[in-house]
Design a protein around this motif. Structure first.
Motif, PDB file in Angstrom:
ATOM      1  N   GLU A 270       0.833  -1.199   0.000  1.00  0.00           N
ATOM      2  CA  GLU A 270       0.000   0.000   0.000  1.00  0.00           C
ATOM      3  C   GLU A 270       0.871   1.254   0.000  1.00  0.00           C
ATOM      4  N   VAL A 271       0.301   2.334  -0.563  1.00  0.00           N
ATOM      5  CA  VAL A 271       0.955   3.641  -0.570  1.00  0.00           C
ATOM      6  C   VAL A 271       0.033   4.622   0.139  1.00  0.00           C
ATOM      7  N   PHE A 272       0.569   5.349   1.135  1.00  0.00           N
ATOM      8  CA  PHE A 272      -0.199   6.333   1.895  1.00  0.00           C
ATOM      9  C   PHE A 272       0.318   7.734   1.578  1.00  0.00           C
ATOM     10  N   THR A 273      -0.611   8.648   1.271  1.00  0.00           N
ATOM     11  CA  THR A 273      -0.218  10.035   0.970  1.00  0.00           C
ATOM     12  C   THR A 273      -0.933  11.039   1.864  1.00  0.00           C
ATOM     13  N   THR A 274      -1.831  10.577   2.749  1.00  0.00           N
ATOM     14  CA  THR A 274      -2.542  11.499   3.646  1.00  0.00           C
ATOM     15  C   THR A 274      -1.624  11.904   4.803  1.00  0.00           C
ATOM     16  N   ILE A 275      -1.951  13.012   5.461  1.00  0.00           N
ATOM     17  CA  ILE A 275      -1.099  13.565   6.516  1.00  0.00           C
ATOM     18  C   ILE A 275      -1.016  12.631   7.718  1.00  0.00           C
ATOM     19  N   LYS A 276      -2.043  11.822   7.942  1.00  0.00           N
ATOM     20  CA  LYS A 276      -1.974  10.837   9.023  1.00  0.00           C
ATOM     21  C   LYS A 276      -2.707   9.583   8.578  1.00  0.00           C
ATOM     22  N   GLY A 277      -2.375   8.450   9.192  1.00  0.00           N
ATOM     23  CA  GLY A 277      -3.041   7.216   8.792  1.00  0.00           C
ATOM     24  C   GLY A 277      -2.709   6.081   9.744  1.00  0.00           C
ATOM     25  N   ASN A 278      -3.371   4.962   9.512  1.00  0.00           N
ATOM     26  CA  ASN A 278      -3.150   3.750  10.309  1.00  0.00           C
ATOM     27  C   ASN A 278      -2.921   2.580   9.377  1.00  0.00           C
ATOM     28  N   LEU A 279      -2.083   1.652   9.795  1.00  0.00           N
ATOM     29  CA  LEU A 279      -1.873   0.433   9.013  1.00  0.00           C
ATOM     30  C   LEU A 279      -1.550  -0.702   9.966  1.00  0.00           C
ATOM     31  N   SER A 280      -1.763  -1.913   9.481  1.00  0.00           N
ATOM     32  CA  SER A 280      -1.517  -3.091  10.319  1.00  0.00           C
ATOM     33  C   SER A 280      -1.106  -4.258   9.436  1.00  0.00           C
ATOM     34  N   SER A 281      -0.558  -5.283  10.074  1.00  0.00           N
ATOM     35  CA  SER A 281      -0.161  -6.486   9.355  1.00  0.00           C
ATOM     36  C   SER A 281      -1.408  -7.194   8.822  1.00  0.00           C
ATOM     37  N   PRO A 282      -1.291  -7.990   7.745  1.00  0.00           N
ATOM     38  CA  PRO A 282      -2.442  -8.701   7.199  1.00  0.00           C
ATOM     39  C   PRO A 282      -3.129  -9.553   8.263  1.00  0.00           C
ATOM     40  N   ARG A 283      -4.459  -9.472   8.293  1.00  0.00           N
ATOM     41  CA  ARG A 283      -5.336 -10.248   9.190  1.00  0.00           C
ATOM     42  C   ARG A 283      -5.265  -9.806  10.658  1.00  0.00           C
ATOM     43  N   TYR A 284      -4.522  -8.738  10.977  1.00  0.00           N
ATOM     44  CA  TYR A 284      -4.425  -8.272  12.363  1.00  0.00           C
ATOM     45  C   TYR A 284      -5.827  -8.047  12.939  1.00  0.00           C
ATOM     46  N   PRO A 285      -6.117  -8.402  14.215  1.00  0.00           N
ATOM     47  CA  PRO A 285      -5.189  -8.952  15.206  1.00  0.00           C
ATOM     48  C   PRO A 285      -5.080 -10.481  15.176  1.00  0.00           C
ATOM     49  N   ASN A 286      -5.627 -11.130  14.135  1.00  0.00           N
ATOM     50  CA  ASN A 286      -5.413 -12.571  13.988  1.00  0.00           C
ATOM     51  C   ASN A 286      -4.015 -12.821  13.426  1.00  0.00           C
ATOM     52  N   PHE A 287      -3.579 -14.067  13.445  1.00  0.00           N
ATOM     53  CA  PHE A 287      -2.221 -14.392  13.005  1.00  0.00           C
ATOM     54  C   PHE A 287      -2.016 -14.005  11.539  1.00  0.00           C
ATOM     55  N   TYR A 288      -0.874 -13.368  11.265  1.00  0.00           N
ATOM     56  CA  TYR A 288      -0.539 -13.023   9.879  1.00  0.00           C
ATOM     57  C   TYR A 288      -0.127 -14.293   9.125  1.00  0.00           C
ATOM     58  N   PRO A 289      -0.232 -14.293   7.784  1.00  0.00           N
ATOM     59  CA  PRO A 289       0.206 -15.462   7.000  1.00  0.00           C
ATOM     60  C   PRO A 289       1.735 -15.579   7.005  1.00  0.00           C
TER      61      PRO A 289
END
Length: 547
Positions: A270-289
């Motif tokens: 993903e690419v973020f261009t907004t002044i603030k944002g949130n991101l997380s690992s895939p499937r968070y808070p479940n186990f990531y692949p």
């Protein structure tokens, strides 16, 4: 006590290491036994893949497959990050192609309702010549058709967030008259396919050997391209969460073939261009692949910097041999590429201090290996507004380029209180204010007197409040000023992550308490027995003396 999971006399599971073979549920084609658990581990030559297919499948049905079920894993069983699917009922699983040379299949039945079970065959994903395996007719009396798999087997169903595919025998020349279909899907977002090597027999219109890409699960979907020759196909992005790759070769003239990798663009790149944002690992808070490489690029306007707040993190721990993050890890790079300056590399479960980039771009890269998945991470970022802060012995001077906050009115930028709003002078927002105004206060820090105030920049839109806060400090004796972003992450996200961690700590604490309580109980019983034995001994001694 519970009955054994595998009844006596039932042959169940095992390691399958031949280049090809077949296996079935216990008693097949008769009903499988109750309360049975079997694990088959298929291990083929390093560098090959496992192709798995089912000729018969009949298990007890449940909407969530909670009763009897079959699970297929990339690599070691019971690792949720490697789970390719859980199946039950009468619909057979699709053909599977593993991401590496190990695949595990787990079959489980409960104490009620037994069906006929399943029959499956596997084949190493590459080999010499064409060899055919079939399940013996006696095993399938009601299914006369055989399950045949070529030694140069290729294609299959791929359901991970990312993975790699190669032509048969790659990097050796691919076989003639091959036809391979890889159906990629199930990750929930558009897919990106990138070819890293490509050499296929060329020809006008690619009529001899070719690779064709389809924007969906079948060849009926719109075609995205048809490629041959030695020029690498362009990066391809599907519009749907499915992509079909078809490879065909004719009766002569081959080539080295191809190597490509895919990933789910929506979750992992993903690419973020907004002044603030949130991101997380895939499937968070479940186990990531497992077996992932994900990249999140934050790109802000020129002169901005990026400040990252770690709300929650739990990755696979450090290597016991090296003490380093050699397995799953998250890394941050200054700039937009991995050749930029490394800002940090993390793993395990840690509380991390915020980090700030030196430029207007920051790249986060998550690597996960083939086993041991964890909860992952949740991150918030905020763009640090470019500003120049200075001070005299009596005043703050703050200057922000108007173009950096072009969408804001001057009254959205103020020091301490809204009455101390910025003025527009030339191309800058400016605040010049004395220390005895605008809610400034004197504090002692490290035995030094400093003047402190808060600069507010209000990005709110409609009912959505979004006010960024910067602490502005001045040491009047030295006339030295500094500024620090002090409020960024969405408080709701922050409390959500904190609640999640607290809940998990509470669960672990409850387990520890149960263990301590049980230990305390056993200690009390032991002490009571010792006291009783002592009393009996005293009574016996007294009795002997009296006699």
């Amino acid at each position: 006590s519970h009955p054994p999971l595998c009844p006596p006399g039932i042959k169940c599971g095992g390691v399958l290491s031949a280049p090809s073979g077949n296996f079935s549920s216990p008693n097949f084609p008769g009903p499988y036994p109750y309360e049975t658990e079997c694990t088959w581990l298929i291990v083929v030559a390093e560098g090959s893949s496992v192709l798995l297919s089912f000729s018969h499948f009949e298990l007890e049905y449940h909407a969530a497959c909670a009763y009897d079920y079959l699970q297929v894993y990339n690599g070691a069983a019971r690792d949720q990050g490697n789970l390719l699917g859980t199946f039950c009922g009468h619909s057979p699983p699709p053909p599977f192609s593993s991401a590496w040379h190990v695949m595990a299949i787990v079959f489980r039945s409960d104490r009620h309702v037994a069906k006929r079970g399943f029959a499956a065959a596997y084949q190493k994903g590459s080999g010499e010549g064409w060899q055919w395996r079939s399940i013996h007719p006696s095993v399938l009396p009601h299914h006369p058709h055989h399950l045949c798999l070529p030694a140069d087997a290729c294609g299959g169903q791929l359901t991970g967030l990312s993975g790699e595919i190669t032509s048969p025998r790659y990097p050796e020349s691919y076989p003639n008259e091959a036809e391979c279909r890889w159906s990629i899907g199930g990750a929930g977002g558009p897919l990106t396919l990138v070819f890293t090597d490509f050499q296929v027999e060329g020809g006008q219109g690619c009529t001899f050997d070719y690779v064709a890409l389809f924007d969906g699960p079948t060849t009926a979907a719109p075609r995205l391209g048809r490629y041959c020759g030695s020029a690498r196909p362009p990066r391809t992005v599907s519009s749907a969460p499915h992509l079909l790759i078809l490879f065909k070769s004719d009766f002569n003239i081959g080539g080295r073939g191809f190597k490509a990798h895919f990933y789910s663009a929506g979750k992992c790149q993903e690419v973020f261009t907004t002044i603030k944002g949130n991101l997380s690992s895939p499937r968070y808070p479940n186990f990531y692949p497992n077996n992932l490489k994900c990249q999140w690029s934050i790109r802000l306007p020129l002169r901005y910097r990026v400040k990252v707040f770690f709300l929650d993190m739990e990755l696979e721990g450090r290597s016991s041999l090296t003490g380093g993050c050699d397995y799953d890890h998250l890394a941050a790079f200054d700039g937009g590429a991995e050749n930029g300056s490394l800002l940090g590399r993390w793993c395990g479960q840690e509380s991390l201090a915020p980090i700030t980039s030196h430029s207007n771009q920051l790249l986060l890269v998550l690597h996960t290996d083939r086993n041991t998945a964890k909860r992952g991470f949740s991150i918030a970022y905020v763009g640090v507004v470019p500003m120049n802060v200075s001070c005299t012995r009596t005043e703050f001077h703050i200057q922000i380029p108007v173009q950096s906050l072009a969408q804001l009115e001057r009254n959205r930028i103020y020091l301490g209180t809204p009455s101390c709003a910025a003025q527009v002078v030339g191309g800058n927002f400016k605040i010049h204010t004395r220390f005895d105004t605008c809610s400034t206060e004197s504090q002692k820090r490290n035995n030094t007197s400093v003047i402190v105030s808060t600069l507010y920049i209000d990005f709110s839109v409609g009912n959505q409040e979004d006010i960024h806060q910067y602490e502005v400090r001045c040491e009047p004796k030295r006339k030295e000023a500094s500024v620090t972003l002090i409020a960024g992450p969405d408080p709701a996200r922050l409390s959500q992550a904190e609640n999640l961690v607290v809940a998990q700590q509470r669960d672990r604490g409850a387990m520890d308490a149960r263990e301590i309580k049980s230990q305390d109980t056993s200690d009390i019983v032991f002490i009571s027995i010792c006291i009783l034995a002592g009393l009996l001994m005293v009574i016996a001694v007294v009795g002997l003396v009296l006699l």
